[in-house]
Design a protein around this motif. Structure first.
Motif, PDB file in Angstrom:
ATOM      1  N   GLN A 235       0.841  -1.202   0.000  1.00  0.00           N
ATOM      2  CA  GLN A 235       0.000   0.000   0.000  1.00  0.00           C
ATOM      3  C   GLN A 235       0.873   1.247   0.000  1.00  0.00           C
ATOM      4  O   GLN A 235       1.941   1.258   0.603  1.00  0.00           O
ATOM      5  CB  GLN A 235      -0.867  -0.012   1.271  1.00  0.00           C
TER       6      GLN A 235
ATOM      7  N   LEU B  76       0.707   4.833   1.421  1.00  0.00           N
ATOM      8  CA  LEU B  76      -0.121   5.579   2.368  1.00  0.00           C
ATOM      9  C   LEU B  76      -0.142   7.052   2.005  1.00  0.00           C
ATOM     10  O   LEU B  76      -1.127   7.739   2.133  1.00  0.00           O
ATOM     11  CB  LEU B  76       0.464   5.462   3.775  1.00  0.00           C
TER      12      LEU B  76
ATOM     13  N   GLU C  57      -9.108   2.220  -3.556  1.00  0.00           N
ATOM     14  CA  GLU C  57      -8.519   3.222  -2.680  1.00  0.00           C
ATOM     15  C   GLU C  57      -8.327   2.643  -1.279  1.00  0.00           C
ATOM     16  O   GLU C  57      -7.355   2.942  -0.602  1.00  0.00           O
ATOM     17  CB  GLU C  57      -9.502   4.402  -2.632  1.00  0.00           C
ATOM     18  N   TYR C  58      -9.286   1.813  -0.852  1.00  0.00           N
ATOM     19  CA  TYR C  58      -9.205   1.273   0.504  1.00  0.00           C
ATOM     20  C   TYR C  58     -10.028   0.001   0.596  1.00  0.00           C
ATOM     21  O   TYR C  58     -10.999  -0.161  -0.140  1.00  0.00           O
ATOM     22  CB  TYR C  58      -9.721   2.307   1.524  1.00  0.00           C
TER      23      TYR C  58
ATOM     24  N   PHE D  18     -12.194  -2.067   3.309  1.00  0.00           N
ATOM     25  CA  PHE D  18     -12.765  -2.070   4.662  1.00  0.00           C
ATOM     26  C   PHE D  18     -12.890  -3.487   5.185  1.00  0.00           C
ATOM     27  O   PHE D  18     -12.690  -3.772   6.350  1.00  0.00           O
ATOM     28  CB  PHE D  18     -14.164  -1.434   4.671  1.00  0.00           C
TER      29      PHE D  18
ATOM     30  N   LYS E 210     -13.509   0.864  -0.947  1.00  0.00           N
ATOM     31  CA  LYS E 210     -13.686   2.235  -1.423  1.00  0.00           C
ATOM     32  C   LYS E 210     -12.945   2.321  -2.748  1.00  0.00           C
ATOM     33  O   LYS E 210     -11.781   1.929  -2.839  1.00  0.00           O
ATOM     34  CB  LYS E 210     -13.097   3.224  -0.421  1.00  0.00           C
TER      35      LYS E 210
ATOM     36  N   THR F 241     -18.350   3.862  -2.376  1.00  0.00           N
ATOM     37  CA  THR F 241     -18.227   2.628  -1.597  1.00  0.00           C
ATOM     38  C   THR F 241     -18.850   1.523  -2.437  1.00  0.00           C
ATOM     39  O   THR F 241     -19.899   1.714  -3.052  1.00  0.00           O
ATOM     40  CB  THR F 241     -18.987   2.736  -0.264  1.00  0.00           C
TER      41      THR F 241
ATOM     42  N   LYS G 127      -7.367  -7.418   0.462  1.00  0.00           N
ATOM     43  CA  LYS G 127      -6.327  -6.384   0.458  1.00  0.00           C
ATOM     44  C   LYS G 127      -5.167  -6.788  -0.431  1.00  0.00           C
ATOM     45  O   LYS G 127      -4.694  -6.023  -1.261  1.00  0.00           O
ATOM     46  CB  LYS G 127      -5.791  -6.175   1.878  1.00  0.00           C
TER      47      LYS G 127
ATOM     48  N   MET H 126      -5.700  -4.168  -3.275  1.00  0.00           N
ATOM     49  CA  MET H 126      -5.414  -2.850  -2.700  1.00  0.00           C
ATOM     50  C   MET H 126      -4.588  -1.969  -3.639  1.00  0.00           C
ATOM     51  O   MET H 126      -3.499  -2.345  -4.075  1.00  0.00           O
ATOM     52  CB  MET H 126      -4.633  -3.058  -1.397  1.00  0.00           C
ATOM     53  N   GLN H 127      -5.137  -0.800  -3.960  1.00  0.00           N
ATOM     54  CA  GLN H 127      -4.489   0.202  -4.822  1.00  0.00           C
ATOM     55  C   GLN H 127      -4.150  -0.321  -6.221  1.00  0.00           C
ATOM     56  O   GLN H 127      -3.291   0.225  -6.907  1.00  0.00           O
ATOM     57  CB  GLN H 127      -3.252   0.787  -4.129  1.00  0.00           C
TER      58      GLN H 127
END
Length: 851
Positions: free
Chosen positions: A290, A292, A473-474, A476, A482, A493, A527, A531-532
């Motif tokens: 990730q 940050l 982006e994220y 959860f 997200k 979302t 994730k 993730m990203q």
């Protein structure tokens, strides 16, 4: 002891000699040559004496000094002291070599015409007459000072200052300036340099100029004094001038490092910033999970642990005047900060999912907050490189970060600090990024997540788009993300369709819910996969909270299917209508067979016979009239007992009269959780209430104890409950119940449909209520409409809005059969829940509808 070595020639008739060094700089003595005089050298005006002036060289003074310098420097000499003045000046003879048989220096000067005999000295001894003779010979040979002309060609043209001296004096005007206290090793360092360089012929490389000083490098036949001083621990590198060092800053840093590692001289107490780290924690390869911030990434170590790494010595883009007092700092999306988006995108594209080399430079200790700086937890700062490229340097050279400046003795910095400074200088020169004079790129990003109104308007657009590009982006949880949609520049979302993922732990105030098993594993799986990353999404629908629901694909993998394959999710009944249904069910069957994770306790359920319960009990029906006041989102409801209704009315009337007669002082009531109070409802009337929670902003969540509804109010709408009307006098009149024999759908939309139907039919009406059995939380009951006496719960089953909860107790079999028949009819008619057929196949278990 030991033979003196000529160390320094001050003028044509004065030298400094040193004894041999013995464990430290040797003693020095100045010897003035007796009986002769050479021209004085130029002197600079003393700054401390306002009327003193610069004095130039006397003719032939400099050649005399040069003659001595070339003859004596570094050579062994021997001297005799003839006399000493009261001020301590010593006069004598100096000879080249170990004893007085060597060349007499004074005589050599006179013979060259570079010095004359002192006036008024009579030639009454052999030395004097020898000097007189030599002087006569030099004069007749017109040597040196005896030659034709004034000798002006021997006078140097000296400039002590360059143009525009910095306003040094102004800047220090009337401020006390520290006089010098020598630092440790200052004397040794001076000797080290002098003994090698003083008055030797050297080459000088002029590198740059700073204020009144010319910066240069001195090359001696035996090497470069700058590097030698560093290597011996006599000096430290200086950031501001190291950049102009043409032979490369790395040479100097390496020399300094050599001395540090060996703890030489000024480094005797040196401790490296990473001294207490194991070698494996200092340098390692890790995978980037990730980004940050523009200077921080999360990496996954070989051990499987995650670690946050900050890039050493750089500062990410930030808003002008951004400080800790800036209250909105946290709220402001990163996209609003000029170049932050570009910096993060650069890192994301270059690093996500890739292996990088991490070399830890220093650990920045945790610091507590001050007025201007927020608190920081401990940070690991490192140089991160990929394919030989230093990521921090790449960011700086693109103008997407700047370089931190340090105190000279601050060692907590990047091992490649000079390359960072050079990259920054290039970026400034080329007007890159933050240093650009052009318009700042602004990224206006609309955050639609959780905004139901905006989401509603946006939904048809996304549904029509088919597959849309997105960046995660994220994450959860395993199935809630997200997303940033670059084409639409918005954040949404997104919930994964077709599956039920184990729920994560929730920390609602006063209600910490444990996470379901494998919820953390599911989150981690998602994730690591997305993730990203750049993904594609197909939006199908949205829920009532403004979250979009649909399918997410990454490099040809459907994330819903992947989670089911990994036994980290079950298939949800809504998947039946989707093109991915087959794939999902096949993945689920395989996971069930393996009995992994969410299926680890899975047993194929045999078709059960209804087992009669041993104690034969009859179902008792005793319907009593109630008034339904409130229906909750999970289909529980609150009722008042009609029989005590009159008491409540009377209590209300008396209470309002009392409050009217003695109005509460606004703001006098300080609400605390669990307190009883009275609250002013929208109708302007006061009702009894209980405080459920007090928010920091002063909002108070209350529960109306006689009606079952909840509200959030400012404290000004609350007042103390007069004791005469407390729950001890009349207990709270609203009682909570839930429907017996039915299961409320877990799907939010399906549940909302059932709730809407019940609200329409029975809220604020009188019904008949029979308690069937006790349940966790509240009693389970059947309700009948007061007029038609038909069963409200059964009506919901007939409509296909809820499912039947089959219970095995004997006394309920008759009513359960009636409910099940209604359910079959709703299925055949494909009503509501059943509009896509029987989604539960044979075992509702796998859809999370536990029996």
């Amino acid at each position: 002891g030991g033979d003196p070595v000529s160390g320094c020639v001050l003028s044509g008739c004065a030298i400094i000699v040193r004894g041999q060094p013995r464990g430290g700089p040797p003693p020095e003595r100045q010897i003035n040559l007796s009986n002769i005089r050479a021209g004085n050298l130029a002197r600079r005006a003393a700054a401390s004496q306002p009327d003193s002036k610069d004095t130039p060289d006397e003719p032939w003074g400099f050649p005399a000094r040069e003659f001595l310098r070339k003859k004596l420097i570094g050579k062994e000499v021997c001297f005799t002291v003839e006399y000493k003045t009261p001020q301590g000046r010593e006069y004598g003879m100096v000879y080249l070599g170990k004893d007085t048989s060597g060349e007499n220096i004074a005589e050599s000067l006179v013979a060259e015409g570079l010095a004359s005999r002192r006036e008024g000295i009579r030639a009454n001894n052999p030395e004097q007459s020898r000097l007189a003779e030599l002087e006569e010979q030099a004069r007749s040979a017109k040597k040196g000072m005896w030659s034709e002309g004034t000798g002006s060609h021997t006078v140097r043209d000296l400039k002590y200052s360059l143009e525009n001296p910095r306003h040094f004096v102004d800047s220090l005007h009337q401020k006390p300036v520290n006089g010098e206290v020598p630092e440790p090793f200052a004397a040794e360092a001076k000797f080290f340099t002098e003994s090698r360089l003083l008055q030797r012929d050297v080459q000088i490389v002029l590198e740059s100029c700073h204020n009144q000083n010319i910066l240069g490098t001195i090359l001696h036949p035996n090497g470069n004094i700058t590097e030698l001083l560093l290597k011996e621990g006599f000096a430290r590198c200086v950031d501001w001038s190291i950049a102009v060092y043409t032979r490369g800053a790395d040479k100097l840093r390496a020399a300094e490092r050599f001395a540090k590692e060996r703890k030489l001289r000024i480094w005797r107490d040196y401790v490296a910033p990473t001294a207490n780290l194991d070698q494996k924690d200092k340098q390692f390869v890790a995978k980037v999970m990730q980004v940050l911030n523009a200077d921080a990434i999360v990496v996954k170590l070989n051990s499987g642990d995650y670690k946050t790494i900050h890039l050493s010595s750089i500062r990410p883009p930030r808003l002008e005047g951004d400080s800790a007092q800036d209250k909105n700092r946290k709220l402001r999306p990163l996209y609003d900060i000029p170049y932050m988006f570009e910096a993060r995108e650069f890192l994301r594209k270059k690093l996500i999912g890739k292996k990088v080399n991490v070399s830890v430079d220093y650990i920045r200790p945790a610091s507590s907050a001050t007025d201007t700086v927020p608190a920081f937890s401990e940070r690991t700062c490192a140089t991160v490189s990929i394919g030989g490229i230093n990521i921090a340097e790449a960011l700086v050279s693109k103008g997407l970060a700047t370089v931190l400046r340090y105190r000279q003795d601050d060692d907590q910095r990047s091992a490649h600090y000079d390359e960072l400074l050079a990259a920054e200088a290039r970026a400034i020169k080329n007007g890159k990024g933050l240093h650009s004079k052009k318009e700042v790129p602004i990224h206006r990003v609309a955050d639609i997540s959780g905004d139901t109104q905006k989401a509603k308007q946006f939904l048809p657009f996304l549904q029509r788009a088919g597959r849309s590009e997105a960046v995660v982006e994220y994450v959860f949880s395993g199935s809630r993300l997200k997303l940033f949609l670059p084409k639409e520049t918005c954040l949404i979302t997104f919930l994964l369709a077709g599956i039920e993922c184990p729920r994560g732990a929730r920390n609602a105030p006063g209600l910490a819910q444990e996470g379901e098993p494998f919820s953390e594993e599911a989150t981690l799986f998602t994730k690591e996969l997305v993730m990203q990353r750049e993904v594609e999404v197909e939006v199908e629908s949205m829920d009532k909270a403004g979250n979009f629901i649909g399918w997410l694909h990454i490099e040809g993998v459907n994330l819903s299917v992947a989670l089911v394959e990994q036994a980290l999710s079950r298939v949800h009944f809504t998947a039946e209508r989707s093109p991915y249904c087959k794939a999902l069910l096949a993945a689920q069957d395989a996971a069930k067979q393996r009995k992994e994770k969410v299926w680890s306790h899975y047993e194929e359920t045999p078709v059960e016979e209804v087992v009669p319960v041993l104690e034969e009990k009859e179902r008792t029906t005793n319907y009593k009239p109630v008034f339904v006041t409130e229906i909750t989102d999970d289909l529980h409801f609150y009722v008042q007992d009609v029989e005590t209704g009159a008491q409540l009315e009377k209590l209300m009337e008396n209470m309002r009269a009392e409050v009217g007669a003695h109005p509460p002082v606004e703001g006098a009531f300080v609400p605390r959780r669990g307190d009883f109070c009275i609250a002013k409802f929208v109708d302007g009337e006061w009702y009894r209430a209980r405080v459920e929670k007090v928010e920091s902003g002063g909002k108070v969540h209350i529960f109306y104890i006689d009606y079952g509804n909840k509200e959030t109010l400012p404290p000004t709408r609350l007042a103390p409950l007069p004791p005469a009307f407390s729950p001890r006098v009349l207990p709270p009149q609203a009682t909570e119940y839930s429907f017996a024999f039915i299961q409320v759908p877990q799907d939010e939309e399906a549940r909302a449909d059932a709730v809407d139907s019940v609200v329409r039919d029975i809220q604020n009406t009188q019904c008949l209520l029979n308690v069937e059995h006790l349940g966790p939380g509240c009693p389970h009951v059947t309700l009948q409409f007061a007029d038609s006496k038909s069963d409200v719960g059964l009506g919901l089953v007939k409509e296909g809005l809820v499912m039947v909860e089959p219970r095995k107790e004997r006394q309920f079999q008759k009513v359960i059969t009636e409910y099940l028949n209604a359910q079959e009819a709703a299925k055949s008619a494909r009503l509501n829940l059943w509009r896509y057929g029987d989604f539960r196949a044979d075992d509702a278990d796998e859809f999370g509808y536990s029996r």
